[in-house]
Design a protein around this motif. Structure first.
Motif, PDB file in Angstrom:
ATOM      1  N   VAL A 120       8.245  -9.886  34.075  1.00 19.73           N
ATOM      2  CA  VAL A 120       8.163 -11.339  34.188  1.00 19.73           C
ATOM      3  C   VAL A 120       9.604 -11.847  34.175  1.00 19.73           C
ATOM      4  O   VAL A 120      10.262 -11.823  33.131  1.00 19.73           O
ATOM      5  CB  VAL A 120       7.348 -11.948  33.033  1.00 19.73           C
ATOM      6  N   SER A 121      10.100 -12.256  35.336  1.00 19.39           N
ATOM      7  CA  SER A 121      11.519 -12.557  35.465  1.00 19.39           C
ATOM      8  C   SER A 121      11.732 -13.973  35.983  1.00 19.39           C
ATOM      9  O   SER A 121      10.788 -14.733  36.194  1.00 19.39           O
ATOM     10  CB  SER A 121      12.190 -11.543  36.387  1.00 19.39           C
ATOM     11  N   GLU A 122      12.982 -14.314  36.202  1.00 20.95           N
ATOM     12  CA  GLU A 122      13.342 -15.648  36.678  1.00 20.95           C
ATOM     13  C   GLU A 122      13.588 -15.681  38.182  1.00 20.95           C
ATOM     14  O   GLU A 122      13.948 -16.731  38.713  1.00 20.95           O
ATOM     15  CB  GLU A 122      14.597 -16.130  35.943  1.00 20.95           C
ATOM     16  N   VAL A 123      13.394 -14.583  38.866  1.00 17.63           N
ATOM     17  CA  VAL A 123      13.670 -14.529  40.303  1.00 17.63           C
ATOM     18  C   VAL A 123      12.407 -14.140  41.058  1.00 17.63           C
ATOM     19  O   VAL A 123      11.499 -13.506  40.517  1.00 17.63           O
ATOM     20  CB  VAL A 123      14.804 -13.529  40.618  1.00 17.63           C
ATOM     21  N   GLY A 124      12.384 -14.519  42.333  1.00 19.11           N
ATOM     22  CA  GLY A 124      11.262 -14.179  43.186  1.00 19.11           C
ATOM     23  C   GLY A 124      11.349 -12.786  43.750  1.00 19.11           C
ATOM     24  O   GLY A 124      12.219 -11.989  43.365  1.00 19.11           O
ATOM     25  N   ASN A 125      10.448 -12.469  44.692  1.00 21.26           N
ATOM     26  CA  ASN A 125      10.320 -11.108  45.200  1.00 21.26           C
ATOM     27  C   ASN A 125      10.622 -11.016  46.693  1.00 21.26           C
ATOM     28  O   ASN A 125      10.402 -11.966  47.446  1.00 21.26           O
ATOM     29  CB  ASN A 125       8.883 -10.595  44.994  1.00 21.26           C
ATOM     30  N   VAL A 126      11.093  -9.854  47.083  1.00 14.37           N
ATOM     31  CA  VAL A 126      11.036  -9.414  48.462  1.00 14.37           C
ATOM     32  C   VAL A 126      10.543  -7.973  48.423  1.00 14.37           C
ATOM     33  O   VAL A 126      10.958  -7.189  47.565  1.00 14.37           O
ATOM     34  CB  VAL A 126      12.400  -9.518  49.179  1.00 14.37           C
ATOM     35  N   VAL A 127       9.601  -7.648  49.304  1.00 12.90           N
ATOM     36  CA  VAL A 127       9.027  -6.301  49.351  1.00 12.90           C
ATOM     37  C   VAL A 127       9.508  -5.632  50.621  1.00 12.90           C
ATOM     38  O   VAL A 127       9.536  -6.239  51.702  1.00 12.90           O
ATOM     39  CB  VAL A 127       7.487  -6.363  49.307  1.00 12.90           C
ATOM     40  N   GLU A 128       9.889  -4.372  50.491  1.00 13.77           N
ATOM     41  CA  GLU A 128      10.419  -3.644  51.650  1.00 13.77           C
ATOM     42  C   GLU A 128       9.424  -3.668  52.812  1.00 13.77           C
ATOM     43  O   GLU A 128       8.212  -3.671  52.611  1.00 13.77           O
ATOM     44  CB  GLU A 128      10.716  -2.194  51.260  1.00 13.77           C
ATOM     45  N   ALA A 129       9.987  -3.663  53.997  1.00  8.16           N
ATOM     46  CA  ALA A 129       9.187  -3.562  55.222  1.00  8.16           C
ATOM     47  C   ALA A 129       9.680  -2.352  55.994  1.00  8.16           C
ATOM     48  O   ALA A 129      10.829  -2.313  56.428  1.00  8.16           O
ATOM     49  CB  ALA A 129       9.330  -4.830  56.054  1.00  8.16           C
ATOM     50  N   GLU A 130       8.836  -1.336  56.097  1.00  2.63           N
ATOM     51  CA  GLU A 130       9.216  -0.128  56.826  1.00  2.63           C
ATOM     52  C   GLU A 130       9.147  -0.407  58.335  1.00  2.63           C
ATOM     53  O   GLU A 130       8.305  -1.206  58.780  1.00  2.63           O
ATOM     54  CB  GLU A 130       8.275   1.026  56.456  1.00  2.63           C
ATOM     55  N   PRO A 131      10.000   0.244  59.139  1.00  2.00           N
ATOM     56  CA  PRO A 131      11.041   1.178  58.707  1.00  2.00           C
ATOM     57  C   PRO A 131      12.273   0.430  58.197  1.00  2.00           C
ATOM     58  O   PRO A 131      12.665  -0.577  58.762  1.00  2.00           O
ATOM     59  CB  PRO A 131      11.358   1.961  59.976  1.00  2.00           C
ATOM     60  N   ASN A 132      12.855   0.971  57.129  1.00  2.00           N
ATOM     61  CA  ASN A 132      14.097   0.397  56.592  1.00  2.00           C
ATOM     62  C   ASN A 132      15.007   1.527  56.119  1.00  2.00           C
ATOM     63  O   ASN A 132      15.587   1.467  55.044  1.00  2.00           O
ATOM     64  CB  ASN A 132      13.793  -0.590  55.471  1.00  2.00           C
ATOM     65  N   ASP A 133      15.098   2.568  56.950  1.00  2.00           N
ATOM     66  CA  ASP A 133      15.815   3.786  56.574  1.00  2.00           C
ATOM     67  C   ASP A 133      17.282   3.777  56.956  1.00  2.00           C
ATOM     68  O   ASP A 133      17.999   4.751  56.700  1.00  2.00           O
ATOM     69  CB  ASP A 133      15.138   5.011  57.214  1.00  2.00           C
ATOM     70  N   THR A 134      17.764   2.695  57.609  1.00  2.00           N
ATOM     71  CA  THR A 134      19.165   2.609  58.024  1.00  2.00           C
ATOM     72  C   THR A 134      19.693   1.208  57.736  1.00  2.00           C
ATOM     73  O   THR A 134      18.921   0.284  57.440  1.00  2.00           O
ATOM     74  CB  THR A 134      19.320   2.897  59.527  1.00  2.00           C
ATOM     75  N   HIS A 135      21.010   1.046  57.842  1.00  2.54           N
ATOM     76  CA  HIS A 135      21.589  -0.281  57.676  1.00  2.54           C
ATOM     77  C   HIS A 135      21.017  -1.242  58.710  1.00  2.54           C
ATOM     78  O   HIS A 135      20.742  -2.410  58.395  1.00  2.54           O
ATOM     79  CB  HIS A 135      23.115  -0.202  57.816  1.00  2.54           C
ATOM     80  N   ALA A 136      20.859  -0.770  59.919  1.00  2.16           N
ATOM     81  CA  ALA A 136      20.409  -1.645  61.007  1.00  2.16           C
ATOM     82  C   ALA A 136      18.980  -2.117  60.807  1.00  2.16           C
ATOM     83  O   ALA A 136      18.621  -3.228  61.204  1.00  2.16           O
ATOM     84  CB  ALA A 136      20.555  -0.925  62.342  1.00  2.16           C
ATOM     85  N   THR A 137      18.140  -1.284  60.173  1.00  4.22           N
ATOM     86  CA  THR A 137      16.729  -1.647  59.990  1.00  4.22           C
ATOM     87  C   THR A 137      16.427  -2.117  58.577  1.00  4.22           C
ATOM     88  O   THR A 137      15.268  -2.216  58.179  1.00  4.22           O
ATOM     89  CB  THR A 137      15.829  -0.445  60.322  1.00  4.22           C
ATOM     90  N   ALA A 138      17.475  -2.417  57.806  1.00  3.54           N
ATOM     91  CA  ALA A 138      17.294  -2.791  56.415  1.00  3.54           C
ATOM     92  C   ALA A 138      16.443  -4.049  56.283  1.00  3.54           C
ATOM     93  O   ALA A 138      16.531  -4.967  57.099  1.00  3.54           O
ATOM     94  CB  ALA A 138      18.651  -3.010  55.752  1.00  3.54           C
TER      95      ALA A 138
ATOM     96  N   LYS B  82       8.065   9.119  50.454  1.00  2.00           N
ATOM     97  CA  LYS B  82       8.053  10.517  50.914  1.00  2.00           C
ATOM     98  C   LYS B  82       9.368  11.170  50.502  1.00  2.00           C
ATOM     99  O   LYS B  82      10.342  10.495  50.164  1.00  2.00           O
ATOM    100  CB  LYS B  82       7.854  10.597  52.431  1.00  2.00           C
ATOM    101  N   LYS B  83       9.401  12.480  50.572  1.00  2.00           N
ATOM    102  CA  LYS B  83      10.620  13.203  50.206  1.00  2.00           C
ATOM    103  C   LYS B  83      11.752  12.825  51.156  1.00  2.00           C
ATOM    104  O   LYS B  83      11.561  12.755  52.366  1.00  2.00           O
ATOM    105  CB  LYS B  83      10.380  14.710  50.252  1.00  2.00           C
ATOM    106  N   GLY B  84      12.910  12.589  50.585  1.00  2.00           N
ATOM    107  CA  GLY B  84      14.079  12.250  51.384  1.00  2.00           C
ATOM    108  C   GLY B  84      14.155  10.798  51.807  1.00  2.00           C
ATOM    109  O   GLY B  84      15.129  10.402  52.461  1.00  2.00           O
ATOM    110  N   ASP B  85      13.180   9.969  51.464  1.00  2.00           N
ATOM    111  CA  ASP B  85      13.169   8.568  51.870  1.00  2.00           C
ATOM    112  C   ASP B  85      14.326   7.827  51.199  1.00  2.00           C
ATOM    113  O   ASP B  85      14.612   8.024  50.009  1.00  2.00           O
ATOM    114  CB  ASP B  85      11.833   7.935  51.483  1.00  2.00           C
ATOM    115  N   VAL B  86      14.993   6.967  51.979  1.00  2.00           N
ATOM    116  CA  VAL B  86      16.052   6.095  51.472  1.00  2.00           C
ATOM    117  C   VAL B  86      15.736   4.683  51.954  1.00  2.00           C
ATOM    118  O   VAL B  86      15.696   4.444  53.165  1.00  2.00           O
ATOM    119  CB  VAL B  86      17.449   6.529  51.955  1.00  2.00           C
ATOM    120  N   ASP B  87      15.501   3.772  51.023  1.00  2.00           N
ATOM    121  CA  ASP B  87      15.189   2.393  51.384  1.00  2.00           C
ATOM    122  C   ASP B  87      16.459   1.557  51.403  1.00  2.00           C
ATOM    123  O   ASP B  87      17.333   1.699  50.525  1.00  2.00           O
ATOM    124  CB  ASP B  87      14.188   1.804  50.396  1.00  2.00           C
ATOM    125  N   HIS B  88      16.558   0.641  52.419  1.00  2.00           N
ATOM    126  CA  HIS B  88      17.727  -0.211  52.611  1.00  2.00           C
ATOM    127  C   HIS B  88      17.317  -1.674  52.553  1.00  2.00           C
ATOM    128  O   HIS B  88      16.288  -2.057  53.123  1.00  2.00           O
ATOM    129  CB  HIS B  88      18.386   0.064  53.972  1.00  2.00           C
TER     130      HIS B  88
END
Length: 832
Positions: free
Chosen positions: A302-320, A335-341
């Protein structure tokens, strides 16, 4: 600057004799060892037995959360209290903290669990797979795993139905119990099993979608086939959802958030969660659907800030995934090796606390978090900062776009590897609490104040993102109780606090909010919170804490009058740096009470030490607590208090003194002492130059201390005008020779009729052995020596055996036709 020590309390039990003190014979605080049953169904009424010691005068069962009504309370002797407890239909599911309050004090904290399902009892024998205990779906089984015990429960299910089993074992806070749960089919094939989990700790949950109509078996045992009579459990078996993750994993206070529950065998569940209005409030999200509600929730921020939820694909800077600060970033390393941006803009000079909440919320993720320039180049990164969770404070170096990446340290991933990254502005906050005085113990973690008396505790104040003095306060204190505390100095994080109860205060208890604010009203408002914990299950290896309960209020009670009180006789004279004093404590006894009392220091100012305890013997009315100040002791007036414990009736009763002032001051005088030397049996002088730091009236006595064996001198006196002093030291013939160090002066200055003891100066005395003169020796005249006479060789004759041997050899030679041997010449030897 040294900090005052939190001294561990030592409760000494003394024999008081055969007298009784009327209604005060049972005045000692209660002990709560167990609660039975360990939980109950909400919306129902339960009889709960609280077991321990000194419970005869029980008056209240004190729950930390709403939803409980005690309709009847009955003490059964000294060791049990029977309470009829009605649990509200909307009572929060899960763990609840509880204490028993008696007229004499507050018990330890224990827990009581609230469930949604009706309760059934385990019935032995049920340790044979082929003869399990049959139970209906959607019940909570209360049982015990004894040594090498395996409990089997059979349920009838339909194809496509969800079957879930969750156990509360270690979480009950009773003993070191590591349960194992499995779901098996009628042919004993294991369909799902669980031991430990990031979400449930050492407890377990298993869930399946039933593959076919039939009988299914739920197995419960200790993971290593151990167990004992204390290994109680609450096993929930039913069609309820059992997700292991939630996204987002938090939301803005007061809002309704749509979340997705993940990890349930029936698939993803979506629902809305209404959040409390207060930031930081302890909250859990419970999944519910047509099959029921999960027995325990997932920790939810329970925090003072709102949310943003990742939208795949977001595996690179360009698709962050794009975001705007300040906010919280939520997602799953699926999944294994997944990196979220995540891509966001920030302005130069902005500073954020960046927290990754994963393992702290029950996720298996071991996060690695990095912020980089959008065009490349990492700026800051962290792996483990708070357990396996990542954290750093980041100041934006320049206006621009940046990317936050998050992944698993070992490259793992899966549908339950959820996380929440919060960007929050740096704000001042202070965390208050009562520090522990004994490892793994709840000793003196509550405050019980006898009517017309006092009780004290230390309060810790941990500052973050600010400095300065703090002013303590309190809300919701029991009627008639007042709080006394001086400001928490800017260089300290501990302060003694005395609670005083009026003689007419009602015997009652409250869960109070202890607060803090900045002493400077111009300073920005600070967030104040109380954080305390009770260690419930701990043990090998390494005496780890396996389960504890954290709570946000202080338990304070007014208790019956006790037969004694104590008071510090506030010193008129100061305690000087590098000096010593005796703090006088007096006791006021009620008629009939003559027992011994032990005094313990509660707080020592920085640079001050004291004896660990002092005794007031039976029948006596005072004692002295020795105190010493280091040369660097912080100069100012300080408030302090002492605790006292005595056996009253059948247990220990604690009280405290008032807050008394002790002044730490510079010494009135300082000495510069010259080194001295003397031969054994001679005299010498130790010369001292005196510097006056403050005037004093009358003469002061001076002793030279630390002299070696049989080296003596007379006591001297000085006045405020004395500049020099010489001690004539007589060294005995038997005084040990050598260099003798640690010789200094003790000066006693009288101030307002009280002695002020100084330890000043420092020098050494060399003792030499006298030199003994020896008369010269007469010259030595050479004497002629005649050579010894020549010694003639001595002729050695043959022995009888030698002659017989030679004669035998001669006969043998002649018998063989040999010639007679010549006679040997006698051997000649020189004398030795």
């Amino acid at each position: 600057m040294p900090r005052p020590l939190v001294r561990r309390s030592l409760v000494a039990l003394f024999a008081l004799g055969a007298w009784l003190f009327g209604a005060r014979a049972d005045a000692a605080s209660p002990v709560l060892g167990g609660v039975s049953p360990r939980g109950g169904q909400r919306g129902a009424e339960h009889v709960v037995v609280f077991s321990g010691a000194r419970l005869k005068d029980a008056q209240e069962v004190l729950f930390f959360a709403p939803g409980f009504t005690v309709t009847k309370l009955e003490a059964i002797g000294e060791t049990q209290v029977k309470a009829t407890v009605k649990i509200a239909a909307d009572c929060r599911l899960g763990e609840h903290a509880v204490r028993v309050r008696t007229a004499s004090g507050l018990s330890e904290l224990r827990t009581f669990w609230v469930g949604a399902l009706p309760v059934v009892q385990e019935k032995e024998p049920n340790s044979d797979f082929n003869a399990p205990q049959k139970i209906p779906l959607n019940v909570t089984v209360v049982g015990v795993v004894d040594y090498e015990d395996v409990d089997y429960f059979a349920v009838e299910c339909k194809k496509g139905q969800r079957l879930s089993a969750e156990i509360e074992g270690m979480r009950l806070g009773t003993t070191l119990f590591d349960p194992y749960v499995a779901i098996l089919d009628s042919k004993r094939f294991e369909l799902a099993a669980s031991d430990d989990s990031p979400l449930l700790g050492q407890d377990a949950a298993a869930s399946i979608v039933v593959p076919a109509d039939g009988t299914y078996i739920v197995q419960v045992r200790e993971s290593a086939y151990g167990g004992n009579g204390a290994c109680a459990y609450r096993l929930h078996v039913g069609t309820f959802p059992r997700p292991l993750a939630v996204v987002p994993a938090g939301g803005k206070a007061g809002e309704e958030v749509t979340v997705r529950f993940l990890g349930d065998p029936s698939g993803e569940l979506a629902q809305k969660v209404k959040l409390p209005a207060k930031v930081g409030e302890k909250f859990r999200a419970f999944a519910r659907d047509a099959g029921g509600i999960s027995p325990s929730g997932i920790p939810f921020r329970v925090s003072e800030v709102g949310n943003v939820v990742e939208a795949e694909p977001n595996d690179t800077h360009a698709t962050a995934t794009r975001a705007e600060l300040p906010l919280a970033l939520n997602g799953v390393i699926d999944k294994k090796g997944d990196v979220d941006h995540f891509r966001f803009k920030a302005k130069r000079g902005q500073t954020y606390d960046v927290h990754c909440y994963a393992r702290r919320l029950g996720s298996p993720l071991d996060s690695v978090m990095t912020i980089s320039n959008f065009n490349g180049g990492a700026l800051i990164s962290n792996d483990d900062a708070i357990g396996p969770d990542s954290y750093f404070r980041w100041t934006v170096p320049a206006d621009g776009e940046y990317v936050l990446t998050i992944t698993d340290h070992l490259g793992q991933g899966g549908p339950t590897y959820f996380y929440r990254v919060e960007f929050t502005e740096v704000k001042p906050v202070v965390t208050l609490g009562i520090p522990k005085v004994a490892l793994y113990s709840q000793e003196r973690q509550t405050v019980s104040v006898p009517r017309g008396n006092r009780m004290a505790t230390l309060v810790s104040a941990s500052r973050a993102n600010f400095g300065g003095e703090l002013v303590l306060g309190a809300d919701n204190l029991p009627v008639g109780v007042t709080l006394h505390a001086e400001n928490v100095a800017s260089n300290l994080d501990l302060v003694p606090v005395v609670f005083e109860a009026a003689a007419t205060a009602p015997v009652a208890g409250k869960l109070a909010h202890i607060t803090a604010r900045h002493a400077d009203p111009k300073h920005a408002k600070i967030a104040s919170k109380w954080r305390q914990s009770a260690d419930l299950v701990f043990g090998a290896p390494g005496q780890s804490i396996y389960w504890k309960n954290e709570f946000d209020r202080a338990a304070i009670a007014v208790t019956n009058e006790v037969p004694y009180s104590i008071r510090i006789v506030e010193p008129k004279a100061p305690l000087v740096q590098n000096g010593a004093m005796g703090l006088k404590i007096v006791v006021e006894r009620k008629p009939g009470f003559t027992g011994p009392i032990t005094i313990f220091p509660l707080f020592n100012p920085p640079g001050v030490s004291s004896a660990s305890s002092a005794a007031i013997p039976a029948g006596a009315t005072e004692t002295t607590l020795p105190m010493n100040a280091a040369p660097s002791a912080q100069v100012r007036k300080w408030k302090t208090a002492v605790l006292a414990v005595a056996t009253v009736g059948n247990g220990p009763v604690w009280v405290s003194s008032q807050l008394a002032t002790i002044e730490i001051a510079p010494p009135f005088v300082t000495f510069a002492m010259e080194r001295a030397s003397a031969e054994q049996g001679k005299e010498t002088e130790v010369f001292c130059r005196i510097k006056h730091n403050a005037p004093f009236a009358g003469p002061a006595k001076v002793k030279l201390v630390g002299l070696p064996f049989k080296a003596t001198t007379a006591e001297a006196t000085i006045t405020k005008d004395t500049k020099e002093l010489a001690f004539k030291v007589t060294v005995d013939r038997t005084s040990p020779p050598g260099q003798h160090r640690n010789i200094f002066c003790q000066v006693v200055v009288m101030k307002d009729g009280e002695p002020v003891l100084h330890n000043v100066g420092g020098t050494e005395l060399r003792i030499d052995v006298p030199i003994v003169k020896v008369a010269p020796k007469a010259p030595v005249v050479p004497v002629a020596v005649k050579p010894p006479p020549a010694v003639k060789p001595v002729v050695k004759r043959l022995t009888r055996l030698e002659r017989l041997r030679l004669e035998q050899e001669e006969r043998e030679r002649l018998a063989a036709g040999g010639a007679p041997a010549p006679k040997p010449a006698p051997k000649k030897y020189s004398p030795v």
